[in-house]
Structure formats: C-alpha cells, structure tokens
Design a protein around this motif. Structure first.
Motif, short mmCIF file in Angstrom:
data_model
loop_
_atom_site.label_atom_id
_atom_site.label_comp_id
_atom_site.label_asym_id
_atom_site.label_seq_id
_atom_site.Cartn_x
_atom_site.Cartn_y
_atom_site.Cartn_z
N ALA A 68 0.86 -1.18 -0.10
CA ALA A 68 0.13 -0.04 0.14
C ALA A 68 0.92 1.29 -0.18
O ALA A 68 1.86 1.36 0.91
CB ALA A 68 -0.90 0.04 1.14
N GLY A 69 0.44 2.36 -0.63
CA GLY A 69 1.26 3.41 -0.91
C GLY A 69 2.35 3.52 -1.94
O GLY A 69 2.80 4.66 -2.17
N GLN A 70 2.74 2.37 -2.31
CA GLN A 70 3.64 2.28 -3.25
C GLN A 70 3.27 1.87 -4.85
O GLN A 70 2.23 1.17 -4.89
CB GLN A 70 4.77 1.22 -3.08
N PHE A 71 3.74 2.57 -5.74
CA PHE A 71 3.18 2.45 -7.28
C PHE A 71 4.18 2.05 -8.00
O PHE A 71 5.28 2.00 -7.93
CB PHE A 71 2.58 3.51 -7.67
N GLU A 72 3.80 1.31 -9.25
CA GLU A 72 4.60 0.92 -10.34
C GLU A 72 4.00 0.55 -11.52
O GLU A 72 2.47 0.77 -11.56
CB GLU A 72 5.23 -0.68 -9.93
N TRP A 73 4.70 0.80 -12.62
CA TRP A 73 3.93 0.57 -14.02
C TRP A 73 3.87 -0.92 -14.27
O TRP A 73 4.85 -1.93 -14.06
CB TRP A 73 5.21 0.95 -15.01
N VAL A 74 2.74 -1.25 -14.55
CA VAL A 74 2.40 -2.73 -14.75
C VAL A 74 1.82 -2.92 -16.01
O VAL A 74 1.40 -2.23 -16.84
CB VAL A 74 1.29 -3.12 -14.12
N CYS A 160 5.58 7.06 -11.51
CA CYS A 160 4.33 6.45 -11.45
C CYS A 160 4.09 6.58 -9.85
O CYS A 160 4.58 6.04 -9.11
CB CYS A 160 4.55 4.96 -11.61
N SER A 161 2.90 7.08 -9.49
CA SER A 161 2.53 7.63 -8.10
C SER A 161 1.15 7.78 -7.79
O SER A 161 0.21 7.62 -8.89
CB SER A 161 3.29 9.03 -7.74
N ALA A 162 0.66 8.21 -6.65
CA ALA A 162 -0.84 8.51 -6.15
C ALA A 162 -1.42 9.34 -7.59
O ALA A 162 -2.56 9.21 -7.52
CB ALA A 162 -1.00 8.72 -4.91
N GLY A 163 -0.72 10.18 -7.60
CA GLY A 163 -1.12 11.48 -8.46
C GLY A 163 -1.43 10.92 -9.93
O GLY A 163 -2.30 11.86 -10.56
N ASN A 164 -0.91 9.83 -10.40
CA ASN A 164 -1.16 9.52 -11.60
C ASN A 164 -1.62 7.96 -11.98
O ASN A 164 -1.57 7.32 -12.79
CB ASN A 164 -0.19 9.85 -12.68
N ALA A 165 -1.98 7.49 -10.68
CA ALA A 165 -2.41 6.17 -10.59
C ALA A 165 -3.79 5.97 -11.46
O ALA A 165 -4.37 6.90 -11.75
CB ALA A 165 -2.95 5.86 -9.09
N GLY A 166 -3.66 4.74 -12.25
CA GLY A 166 -4.62 4.57 -13.19
C GLY A 166 -4.45 4.90 -14.59
O GLY A 166 -4.99 4.57 -15.60
N SER A 167 -3.48 5.98 -14.79
CA SER A 167 -2.79 6.55 -15.75
C SER A 167 -2.26 5.24 -16.88
O SER A 167 -1.62 4.34 -16.13
CB SER A 167 -2.21 7.72 -15.93
N LYS A 168 -2.43 5.44 -18.15
CA LYS A 168 -1.65 4.52 -19.28
C LYS A 168 -0.80 5.14 -20.10
O LYS A 168 -0.84 6.25 -20.19
CB LYS A 168 -2.59 3.75 -19.83
N GLU A 169 0.49 4.61 -20.11
CA GLU A 169 1.45 4.76 -20.94
C GLU A 169 1.82 3.86 -22.37
O GLU A 169 1.91 2.63 -21.65
CB GLU A 169 2.67 5.42 -20.74
N VAL A 170 1.92 4.02 -23.28
CA VAL A 170 2.21 3.21 -24.48
C VAL A 170 3.74 3.37 -24.97
O VAL A 170 4.23 4.55 -25.13
CB VAL A 170 1.14 3.42 -25.62
N VAL A 171 4.54 2.24 -24.78
CA VAL A 171 5.92 2.20 -25.42
C VAL A 171 6.06 1.43 -26.71
O VAL A 171 5.23 0.36 -26.87
CB VAL A 171 6.94 1.81 -24.32
N LYS A 172 7.05 1.91 -27.46
CA LYS A 172 7.18 0.98 -28.75
C LYS A 172 8.15 -0.17 -28.66
O LYS A 172 9.06 0.12 -27.43
CB LYS A 172 7.93 2.05 -29.75
N TYR A 173 7.92 -0.98 -29.31
CA TYR A 173 8.92 -2.20 -29.15
C TYR A 173 9.08 -2.86 -30.29
O TYR A 173 8.30 -2.79 -31.12
CB TYR A 173 8.53 -3.01 -28.06
N GLN A 174 9.83 -3.98 -30.67
CA GLN A 174 10.12 -4.81 -31.68
C GLN A 174 10.91 -6.15 -31.23
O GLN A 174 11.41 -5.92 -30.16
CB GLN A 174 11.02 -4.18 -32.65
N ALA A 175 10.44 -7.08 -31.61
CA ALA A 175 11.00 -8.54 -31.39
C ALA A 175 10.55 -9.44 -32.53
O ALA A 175 9.65 -9.55 -33.17
CB ALA A 175 10.30 -9.17 -30.05
#
Length: 183
Positions: A68-74, A160-175
């Motif tokens: 609780a209280g800690q955030f991460e990009w999932v 990534c914090s309580a202030g932007n919890a629920g926000s999404k970001e898109v990153v480019k990739y190739q594989a």
C-alpha cells in the motif's frame, strides 16, 4: 568492334541487374545456440515460421501488490503487427491474453515458461508453450513460441505515483517471434 563489345557489356549488366532484382532474398538460418538455455526450445521441434513483431506495449500505473502506498508501471498488453522476414504483414500479436493471430484466421494463446534478460532497455527474451490453435492454418500445430531479438518495450521511466494512478502509457517495441512445431 568497340561498339559491339560495349553493347555486349551493357546487355550483360542489364541481365545481371534483372537477375539481382528478381532473386528472392535469402535469410540466414535461425539458431537458438546463443540464447540462454532457459528460453531454448527443447529438442524434437522445428521452426515453422519466423516473424518480426513491431508495435506497442501498454503499461498502467498501479498500486504495488501487497505494498500500500507504493506504485509501479504494470504491463497491460501488447498490440503489434507480425511480419515475415521480407516485411509482409502476416498476422497480429495482442492481448490479454497473449494471442498470436495469423492473417489466415488461425490463432494461438500460450503460457509463459521462462524469460531471460535481453539487455538494458529491452523487454526480456521469452519462451512460451502454445495452447492448441483455434482455427485452421499457420498456427495449427504450433508447440512453442520464442520472443528474441527484442528492442525497447520496457516500462516507462516516467513517475508512477498516487497522482497518476490509473494512467496508461504506451511504449514502442520490436521483437522476433519464432514459431515451433513438433518435428
């Protein structure tokens, strides 16, 4: 005589250029020898198809599990076009659940078996065990899928914090996605 030699040389050059432009490009044989053993496909399988996936991975800012209280990009899911080695689109990769779909209508989902580091800034190599294919076509009989030659795709570096919890970001990739079937 000089004119006929020039004409022959010109005609020869034209034939060579035509031959070069119509000769299919060959791709080197894929070898998994340089991969970590954890993501190598077991003996008794053969390569059925090689693709390059290029697109996006979506991440969402969420509370860390059991912290609780800690955030991460999932990781939320991928959205990529699968192309053959010549660059022709042959399918899509999307999820959840992780699904590889061929343009012929067949598709497969899979269960992750292993990952291995692929270098800073790159999502890891991956080995998945395919579930039985849906539909009939290129994905029929696929037993394993390897993700190799990864470029990008890691979680955003932004906060990534309580202030932007629920926000999404898109990153480019190739594989590269290598599809295997029983030999």
């Amino acid at each position: 005589m000089h004119t006929s030699i020039s004409a022959v040389a010109f005609a020869s050059a034209a034939v060579l250029l035509t031959a070069c432009s119509t000769t299919p490009t060959t791709t080197s044989m894929y070898s998994q020898d340089a991969l970590p053993p954890t993501v190598q496909v077991p003996a008794g399988h053969r390569i059925a198809m090689q693709t390059v996936g290029a697109g996006d991975i979506t991440y969402e800012c969420r509370v860390k599990k059991d912290m609780a209280g800690q955030f991460e990009w999932v990781f939320v899911g991928p959205d990529a076009v699968l192309s053959d080695r010549s660059g022709k689109a042959v399918g899509k990769y999307f999820g959840p659940p992780a699904t590889w779909a061929s343009n012929d209508g067949s598709k497969v989902t899979a269960t992750q078996l292993a990952v291995a580091p692929a270098g800073a800034g790159n999502i890891p190599f991956q080995l998945v065990k395919a579930n039985p294919a849906m539909g009939s076509g290129a994905m029929t009989g696929v037993t394993y899928i390897q993700r190799v030659a990864t470029k990008g795709g890691v979680a955003p570096a932004s906060t990534c914090s309580a202030g932007n919890a629920g926000s999404k970001e898109v990153v480019k990739y190739q594989a590269d996605y290598i599809f295997w079937k029983a030999a």
